[in-house]
Enzyme design. Structure first.
Site, PDB file in Angstrom:
ATOM      1  N   GLU A 114       0.786  -1.219   0.000  1.00  0.00           N
ATOM      2  CA  GLU A 114       0.000   0.000   0.000  1.00  0.00           C
ATOM      3  C   GLU A 114       0.832   1.290   0.000  1.00  0.00           C
ATOM      4  O   GLU A 114       0.396   2.300  -0.537  1.00  0.00           O
ATOM      5  CB  GLU A 114      -0.946   0.014   1.212  1.00  0.00           C
ATOM      6  N   SER A 162     -37.170 -25.502 -17.599  1.00  0.00           N
ATOM      7  CA  SER A 162     -37.831 -24.992 -18.804  1.00  0.00           C
ATOM      8  C   SER A 162     -38.110 -23.498 -18.784  1.00  0.00           C
ATOM      9  O   SER A 162     -38.452 -22.925 -19.822  1.00  0.00           O
ATOM     10  CB  SER A 162     -39.147 -25.747 -19.037  1.00  0.00           C
TER      11      SER A 162
END
Length: 885
Positions: A102, A391
């Site tokens: 960082e 379906s």
């Protein structure tokens, strides 16, 4: 004093060189820029939040949540998953790794790193982007502690952060700043600080972490949601590998440790997903507020889409305006609370469910329920559970794409008969319908019928025709389904992908919205504690299909509800369209009857809603290898799921003006077609197979049906082709389907039109009496050829009177002749009946001694006779009457 004799010369004007002019211009321009920047910095600095060190120890304000009408329904104030540690408790491995990743010059800078700023700017210029960050650890701490809206992207915020960072460096030591940072930083999954994150992702304390585990934590601050191993394990692993490389290059770990750690599995994460469905979320202080499943999704949207931390959400004093519709949400929760709406569970394990309702025209999520029993920040099945849709996927990846592609319409005919495809694994894939075993094959059927009855074979064949890639791309790109590359297979037509109710509701909403996709969302806006708007969702609208496509799909799905598998979802006169779906059992349960999931997806012009039902865990083998019992028995999309859908939608539509149909756009035409070919009816098409259907202009058939043929059959054996010796033949119409395997069983409505394959035997063997009796013996005198030869028509019989009527030709001048009828009764010799003055028809009784004639075949011939002579004329044709019991 004497005056000078030299005249005064005129003074020259001072001239500037071009170089000097350019220099002065540039200097002035730069001065203006510097002055402008100075003014901008002063103004920005003036807006810097007041220095308040107590904010580092968290001052909390509750956030308020509002429904779509602006009425408050929830207050958020939570217990955070925050566990602080002292500097001495933080392992050097953690400190060094976070600094290396960082802010590697953390120990040298004064809160702002000029070298990093310049490097970041140069990288942005080189890559033509603004992705490079220049935030130090101190700036990140200042942002999270003091800035009201850390997600704001304005340059003034950067200046304010820098000022606050410098102040932090003046007030605190580097050790204190690093400790504040590591205890406060948000690392995803509601975890604040490295100790809480260590427990969340690894179930252990900081001092027990391995290099790979530290690397994962150090990689999270850049994008906690994107690199979350619970949700995106592949991205998390890739980010961890990058961080391990940074650790190696900085000398924190060795190359050997790098090689050992880079492929470490996410063991704890996988165990938590298996046992609890994911990580333990931040617990809210109270869940007494309404609509908790919807609130959980709002929190998720704030975290994921807008990068807000739980600290900001629960303690930032926000006013969160949402899309929830209280009327619909309440009806949904009531439906899920009623056990009568669910089938009986197994072994005290409940059948679960989920529901999402959206308003297609706005994309607003109106209601969401993620299960039957709410657990604070627990599994929300409405968007987190990805299940096989069965379906219900067909209209999204098969029928809609086919209509959009063109050349297809609801009358397109395909043959529902056995089919086999290469399964890609060295085995054949032979799909069947859910009712093939009990009802047999359906034969030649239309697209509308296939949609109504949820026919699998038709859907697979149609996807094969339009192309799997086309159907897959339509579902993913046009309708937003989360399809993966591995879903690009024919079985996609049967719903082998995985989706949530939220995914499906948004996709079906496109059809309800006439082909326009609107991005779904649950948040209208968010204000901070001072009333400033900090979040306004960007709602996008895009036409993703033709209006005619949407209307035709609406029409077919309307048929599902009026006369198909979804009839139980009908709501009065409302135009309701819908689709049912179930997913098949896994291979280890193929010998069982049931399914793992049941769905109903339905919509009106106003709302689209989807209901899922099933067990949380798919059926699996237990420890003894016995198939698990947790699957649905006799539960289909048209049963319990449709029942819940109807109850919720009935409440949603209450007091709204009834809409009995979906709006029809221009470009829709209709016409007659042959339902056994999908083409124009031919002269041979039986009337029962002629119907009317709609289509997009240009998609109605123009070719005439070619599936019908005519053949001569033997009248005595109508299931056999006529032979050359058949005395009486009939012309019949048949289906010409040479590609059908002869072993396949035809459906009942096609059996009468199945062509015979056998030829009738010689009639003399069948009825020797007829042949010998009605054919005049060759040794007798020939008939009187001066008399005409009669022609008999079709026999008419009145069973009540036993009377026969046979039309007979009666040319002019024949009135003077009488007629002799030759009759062959079943099993008896020929008899005759004289009839005078026939007048165009022969009428006589078959009864003998008032007894009705016996069943069997009766043959008739006739000859004219001159009453003045004994001779008879030539015999007519033979006609037949068959009497049955």
């Amino acid at each position: 004093m004497p005056s000078s004799n030299n005249p005064r010369r005129p003074q020259r004007k001072k001239r500037y060189s071009k170089r000097r002019i350019i220099f002065l211009s540039i200097t002035s321009f730069i001065s203006l820029i510097i002055a402008g920047l100075a003014i901008f910095v002063v103004v920005a600095a003036a807006g810097t939040p007041k220095w308040n060190p107590s904010l580092l120890n968290d001052t909390k304000q509750s956030s308020h949540v509002y429904d779509k009408d602006g009425v408050e329904f929830a207050v958020l104030h939570g217990y955070e998953n925050r566990q602080t540690v002292e500097y001495s408790q933080i392992p050097d491995l953690v400190k060094k790794t976070f600094i290396a990743v960082e802010d590697r010059r953390f120990e040298q800078h004064f809160g702002v790193d000029p070298i990093r700023i310049v490097g970041s700017a140069l990288n942005d210029i080189r890559t033509r982007s603004t992705k490079e960050g220049a935030s130090t650890i101190t700036i990140q701490l200042a942002r999270n502690a003091f800035i009201a809206d850390p997600t704001e992207k304005r340059f003034t915020r950067k200046i304010q952060e820098a000022i606050l960072a410098i102040q932090l460096e003046r007030e605190y030591t580097k050790e204190e700043i690093l400790t504040f940072y590591l205890n406060r930083i948000f690392l995803g999954e509601s975890s604040f600080g490295i100790q809480a994150a260590a427990k969340t992702y690894f179930g252990k304390d900081l001092d027990k972490l391995t290099p790979a585990e530290v690397a994962l934590l150090a990689g999270l601050p850049q994008a906690p949601s994107q690199y979350n191993p619970y949700i995106h394990p592949d991205s998390a692993k890739a980010r961890r590998t990058i961080v391990l490389g940074v650790m190696r290059d900085a000398g924190i770990i060795t190359s050997q440790e790098y090689d050992q750690e880079k492929d470490a599995p996410f063991t704890y994460v996988e165990a938590m997903k298996e046992s609890r469905g994911g990580a333990q979320k931040t617990e809210v202080a109270s869940v007494s507020y309404k609509f908790p499943y919807f609130v959980d999704y709002v929190i998720e949207e704030l975290e994921t889409n807008y990068n807000l931390t739980p600290d900001q959400i629960f303690s930032g004093g926000l006013r969160i305006y949402t899309t929830v519709n209280p009327k619909i949400q309440t009806a949904a929760e009531d439906a899920f609370a009623d056990s009568a709406n669910f089938p009986q569970g197994i072994n005290n394990t409940k059948v679960e469910g989920a529901l999402t309702v959206v308003e297609p025209s706005t994309g607003e999520i109106q209601a969401m329920v993620g299960g039957r029993d709410y657990t604070p920040r627990g599994l929300n099945r409405a968007w987190q559970s990805k299940r096989q849709p069965g379906s219900t996927i067909k209209p999204l990846v098969v029928y809609g794409p086919a209509i959009e592609k063109g050349g297809y319409f609801p009358g397109t005919v395909l043959d529902d008969m056995p089919v086999s495809y290469n399964g890609g694994n060295g085995k054949a894939w032979t799909p069947t319908n859910f009712d093939t075993a009990t009802k047999g094959w359906k034969g030649l059927i239309t697209m509308r019928h296939a949609v109504e009855q949820s026919v699998n074979i038709y859907a697979v064949k149609l996807l094969d025709l339009i192309g799997v890639d086309y159907g897959w791309a339509f579902g993913k790109n046009n309708l937003g389904l989360p399809l993966e590359p591995e879903d690009r297979v024919l079985s996609l037509a049967l719903g082998t992908t995985h989706v949530s109710t939220k995914d499906m509701a948004a996709a079906y909403g496109v059809y309800a919205n006439n082909g326009v996709s609107v991005s779904d969302h649950a948040i209208v806006k968010v204000e901070d504690s001072k009333g400033n708007t900090v979040i306004t969702p960007k709602v996008t609208k895009n036409r993703v299909m033709k209006e005619t496509t949407a209307y035709i799909v609406n029409s077919m799905l309307r048929s599902v509800v009026t006369s198909g598998t979804g009839v139980s979802a009908q709501i009065g006169n409302w135009a309701v369209a819908g689709k049912t779906g179930t997913s098949s059992l896994p291979d280890n349960l193929k010998n069982k009857t049931g399914n793992t999931d049941a769905w109903f997806a339905g919509y009106t012009p106003n709302y689209a809603g989807v209901v899922w039902m099933g067990y949380d865990s798919n059926p699996d083998l237990d420890k003894n290898g016995t198939p698990g019992p947790y699957y649905l028995r006799s539960v289909y999309g048209g049963s319990f799921p449709a029942q819940i859908w109807k109850k919720v939608m009935t409440a949603a539509l209450k007091d709204l003006p009834v809409q009995t149909q979906f709006e029809q756009p221009s470009g829709i035409v209709s016409g007659s077609f042959d339902t056994k070919s999908g083409l124009l009816p031919s002269s041979l098409t039986p009337s029962e197979f002629v119907a009317t259907e709609i289509a997009a202009q240009g998609d109605l058939p123009t070719k005439v049906s070619d599936v019908w043929i005519q053949k001569e059959v033997d009248a005595d054996n109508p299931n056999m082709l006529a032979s050359p010796n058949s005395h009486n033949t009939i012309t019949k119409t048949f289906l010409n389907l040479p590609n059908r395997d002869p072993s396949w069983t035809w459906p009942s409505n096609e059996v009468p039109y199945k062509p015979p394959t056998e030829t009738a035997p010689n009639n003399s063997a069948i009825d020797p009496i007829l042949d010998s009796a009605l054919v005049p013996p060759q040794d007798e005198l020939p008939p009187d050829t001066s008399l005409p030869t009669p022609v008999l028509g079709e026999v008419n019989y009145d069973a009540k009177t036993s009377r026969v009527t046979i039309p007979i030709s009666n040319p002019p001048g024949n009135e003077k002749y009488s007629v002799i009828i030759h009759i062959q009764r079943p099993g008896q010799p020929i008899g005759s009946i004289p009839i005078s003055n026939p007048k165009g028809a022969l009428s006589f009784s078959l009864a003998i001694n008032d007894k009705a004639p016996t069943p069997g075949s009766y043959y008739f011939r006739a000859s004219y006779k001159d009453p003045k002579k004994s001779d008879v004329g030539p015999s007519s044709n033979t006609v037949k009457l068959i009497l049955t019991d």
